[in-house]
Design a protein around this motif. Structure first.
Motif, mmCIF file in Angstrom:
data_model
loop_
_atom_site.group_PDB
_atom_site.id
_atom_site.type_symbol
_atom_site.label_atom_id
_atom_site.label_comp_id
_atom_site.label_asym_id
_atom_site.label_seq_id
_atom_site.Cartn_x
_atom_site.Cartn_y
_atom_site.Cartn_z
ATOM 1 N N ASP A 418 0.832 -1.202 0.000
ATOM 2 C CA ASP A 418 0.000 0.000 0.000
ATOM 3 C C ASP A 418 0.867 1.253 0.000
ATOM 4 O O ASP A 418 0.603 2.209 -0.745
ATOM 5 N N LYS A 419 1.895 1.248 0.839
ATOM 6 C CA LYS A 419 2.765 2.422 0.934
ATOM 7 C C LYS A 419 3.560 2.603 -0.358
ATOM 8 O O LYS A 419 3.714 3.723 -0.862
ATOM 9 N N ALA A 420 4.064 1.490 -0.887
ATOM 10 C CA ALA A 420 4.843 1.567 -2.124
ATOM 11 C C ALA A 420 4.006 2.140 -3.260
ATOM 12 O O ALA A 420 4.469 2.992 -4.032
ATOM 13 N N THR A 421 2.768 1.685 -3.367
ATOM 14 C CA THR A 421 1.902 2.160 -4.435
ATOM 15 C C THR A 421 1.534 3.623 -4.229
ATOM 16 O O THR A 421 1.459 4.394 -5.195
ATOM 17 N N SER A 422 1.336 4.025 -2.980
ATOM 18 C CA SER A 422 1.028 5.422 -2.705
ATOM 19 C C SER A 422 2.193 6.331 -3.063
ATOM 20 O O SER A 422 2.004 7.439 -3.567
ATOM 21 N N MET A 423 3.414 5.856 -2.811
ATOM 22 C CA MET A 423 4.581 6.663 -3.151
ATOM 23 C C MET A 423 4.679 6.899 -4.658
ATOM 24 O O MET A 423 5.207 7.914 -5.107
ATOM 25 N N THR A 424 4.131 5.969 -5.441
ATOM 26 C CA THR A 424 4.203 6.086 -6.894
ATOM 27 C C THR A 424 2.976 6.754 -7.491
ATOM 28 O O THR A 424 3.087 7.564 -8.408
ATOM 29 N N TYR A 425 1.788 6.447 -6.951
ATOM 30 C CA TYR A 425 0.547 6.882 -7.600
ATOM 31 C C TYR A 425 -0.297 7.865 -6.801
ATOM 32 O O TYR A 425 -1.253 8.420 -7.333
ATOM 33 N N GLY A 426 0.008 8.076 -5.524
ATOM 34 C CA GLY A 426 -0.774 9.027 -4.752
ATOM 35 C C GLY A 426 -1.581 8.364 -3.653
ATOM 36 O O GLY A 426 -1.285 7.249 -3.204
ATOM 37 N N VAL A 427 -2.624 9.032 -3.233
ATOM 38 C CA VAL A 427 -3.421 8.607 -2.082
ATOM 39 C C VAL A 427 -4.378 7.488 -2.480
ATOM 40 O O VAL A 427 -5.115 7.611 -3.462
ATOM 41 N N GLN A 428 -4.346 6.411 -1.708
ATOM 42 C CA GLN A 428 -5.252 5.290 -1.967
ATOM 43 C C GLN A 428 -6.704 5.738 -1.811
ATOM 44 O O GLN A 428 -7.044 6.504 -0.918
ATOM 45 N N ASN A 429 -7.554 5.250 -2.712
ATOM 46 C CA ASN A 429 -8.989 5.553 -2.762
ATOM 47 C C ASN A 429 -9.284 6.983 -3.239
ATOM 48 O O ASN A 429 -10.443 7.339 -3.406
ATOM 49 N N LYS A 430 -8.249 7.758 -3.478
ATOM 50 C CA LYS A 430 -8.416 9.068 -4.105
ATOM 51 C C LYS A 430 -7.807 9.054 -5.493
ATOM 52 O O LYS A 430 -8.476 9.423 -6.473
ATOM 53 N N HIS A 431 -6.555 8.659 -5.569
ATOM 54 C CA HIS A 431 -5.862 8.607 -6.860
ATOM 55 C C HIS A 431 -5.860 7.201 -7.454
ATOM 56 O O HIS A 431 -5.757 7.051 -8.674
ATOM 57 N N TRP A 432 -5.946 6.172 -6.633
ATOM 58 C CA TRP A 432 -5.860 4.796 -7.119
ATOM 59 C C TRP A 432 -6.555 3.850 -6.144
ATOM 60 O O TRP A 432 -6.769 4.185 -4.967
#
Length: 551
Positions: A418-432
């Motif tokens: 979750d953290k890795a993806t947020s660092m790349t794509y943004g805020v979970q459930n907002k950006h991805w």
């Protein structure tokens, strides 16, 4: 937090004056002219950084200048950037430098005495150049392993052949950036609607290709009654060279292997035969006369404007994901209400731009056509995509190197998916969001799924690509096209001292000669003379070192 643009007028320290003129000329020439999903065990480093200043203690924060891949500038108030700053209690200074002009803009900053703390080296062969200029810091291997453990673990496990690529004279200067999707070569693209109109098939041989490009030029494939189309331009020429086993037009010297030794492809005798074809085609008006300035006319570097504008019918520009058509495969997407569903994919980049101008247009991706001696291939991009380094001034502040490595590890290789993806794509459930079920893949939420460069605008993806295998629907589709076959890759991915010294001038010499041969300004009888000019201008030393050099 500060995000700085290109500055001018600073006093030039002595050690940078030696390359100031080169930097200025490079910039003048420019003006005129990935995604990580990370898994793995956690390795949290709790070591207190000796002397690290922090605001709670009343000391000033670390001010860390940072360079990265950019399609758009990073705003000062980018939310993901602020999140990283708050987590590590630092002030990140992102240098906004357009990717197409990155080297020239960076060299200008260096000439002014400004060295980024987190130093992106876009071209792998430039690592040695910057190390020789004294603008890079040695990164002690034990420090690297201690403060960037997840990053180094992934490289060690997934790309061990490149683990020591950044070592110069026994010292570590560059962390290798390995792109797992570069197993796929550049595509060979045709206007399918033009082929259909002319009753032609995708060519499988050089002779068939010649027939197609002459028809694209003279048989009015766009049906407007005007002879205003051409067969190919500069990027398509590499597939012609590939039909003779080499790559010529690239931003680095492409080496091949012959009789067990490294050779420069553009100097091989077979290129005279390839040039004979191109010279004839140019004389006959089959090649776009503007090929000298390239197919891209600015903006996003992977767009072929010559193809998009209906000027040429064949190209080999960009990557496979720049040529997706509506319905090529099914992929997950998020609807406006947030529901994640699977549906036919929509056109991207070049195809999206093309069909916006010509709604009935279509493209097809073919195999590189075979040459008269059984060879074929299109340009393969190096698996070693770039290097991430540390600027020489960063190590002058106690604890700053360790802090930079901690941040780099977190934004590039967090073991928490979750953290890795947020660092790349943004805020979970907002950006991805995640796809439902297994295996988990990432779905970008509206409206970000259609926003070009949104990761830059929100300050995400400031880390480096790591070599984890991509498993998404897009990569599965690429495999069905056999893009992992018939790629021609550079046999020398890093620079030797001679290559670092002579590369730019040799590339200019090579390009000038090839353009002259193609346009008829220079006789092909002078090809051997060109080879001698090249070797005398430093090429002989480059070839000698390439065969002796061990990183």
């Amino acid at each position: 937090m500060k995000v700085k643009e290109q500055q001018a007028g600073a006093k030039v320290p002595y050690r940078y004056r030696v390359f100031l003129t080169t930097a200025l000329l490079t910039l003048a020439g420019v003006i005129l002219g990935g995604c990580n999903l990370l898994t793995g065990p956690s390795a949290v480093v709790e070591s207190e950084l000796n002397g690290t200043p922090s605001s709670p203690s009343g000391k000033a924060k670390y001010h860390i200048s940072w360079t990265l891949h950019q399609n758009l500038p990073v705003p000062q108030d980018a939310e993901m950037l602020k999140q990283v700053e708050e987590q590590f209690d630092v002030d990140l200074d992102i240098w906004n430098m357009e990717n197409n002009k990155y080297e020239s803009l960076l060299d200008m900053r260096l000439a002014q005495g400004n060295i980024p703390d987190l130093f992106r080296i876009r071209q792998p062969q430039d690592l040695l150049k910057y190390q020789q200029q004294g603008v890079l810091a040695e990164i002690p291997v034990e420090t690297l392993k201690q403060y960037a453990p997840n990053l180094m673990r992934i490289i060690h496990e997934q790309a061990p052949a490149y683990e020591h690529a950044g070592v110069i004279d026994g010292k570590y200067y560059g962390i290798p950036v390995i792109n797992p999707t570069n197993i796929y070569r550049t595509p060979v693209v045709y206007r399918q609607d033009w082929l259909n109109k002319l009753g032609l098939s995708v060519p499988q041989t050089l002779a068939e290709f010649e027939k197609v490009i002459y028809a694209f030029t003279f048989d009015d494939p766009d049906g407007n009654g005007i002879q205003d189309t051409y067969g190919l331009s500069s990027e398509g020429m590499n597939v012609v060279f590939g039909a003779f086993g080499q790559i010529v037009f690239a931003d680095q010297l492409y080496f091949g292997t012959k009789d067990g030794k490294k050779v420069i492809g553009a100097l091989q005798p077979d290129m005279k035969e390839a040039l004979t074809y191109l010279r004839k085609w140019y004389k006959d008006g089959v090649i776009d006369p503007e090929f000298v300035t390239g197919e891209n006319k600015g903006g996003y570097k992977h767009l072929s404007h010559a193809f998009i504008n209906g000027k040429i019918g064949m190209t080999s520009m960009g990557n496979y994901y720049h040529w997706i058509q509506d319905g090529d495969y099914e992929d997950w997407h998020a609807e406006r209400d947030g529901k994640v569903v699977k549906s036919p994919v929509q056109a991207t980049f070049n195809v999206k731009e093309l069909t916006a101008k010509f709604p009935e247009a279509g493209v097809t991706l073919g195999q590189p056509f075979m040459g008269p001696h059984g060879q074929r291939g299109s340009k393969g991009n190096d698996m070693l995509m770039s290097f991430t380094a540390i600027g020489a001034d960063a190590v002058k502040e106690p604890g700053k190197l360790e802090m930079i490595l901690r941040i780099l590890d977190e934004v590039s290789a967090s073991p928490d998916p979750d953290k890795a993806t947020s660092m790349t794509y943004g805020v979970q459930n907002k950006h991805w969001v995640w796809t439902p079920g297994e295996p988990k893949n990432i779905v970008i939420m509206p409206p970000y799924d259609t926003m070009f460069g949104y990761q830059n605008t929100i300050g995400a993806n400031i880390g480096m690509t790591v070599p984890l295998k991509e498993t998404g629907e897009r990569e599965q589709w690429a495999s069905t096209l056999h893009l992992d076959q018939n790629g021609i890759y550079n046999a020398l991915e890093v620079a030797t001292p001679a290559l670092s010294k002579y590369s730019d001038s040799l590339i200019r010499l090579k390009n000038k000669a090839y353009i002259s041969f193609i346009t008829g300004e220079r006789s092909l009888r002078e090809f051997d003379e060109f080879v001698q000019e090249f070797m005398s201008a430093g090429g002989a030393e480059v070839v000698k070192e390439a065969n002796a050099w061990k990183q």
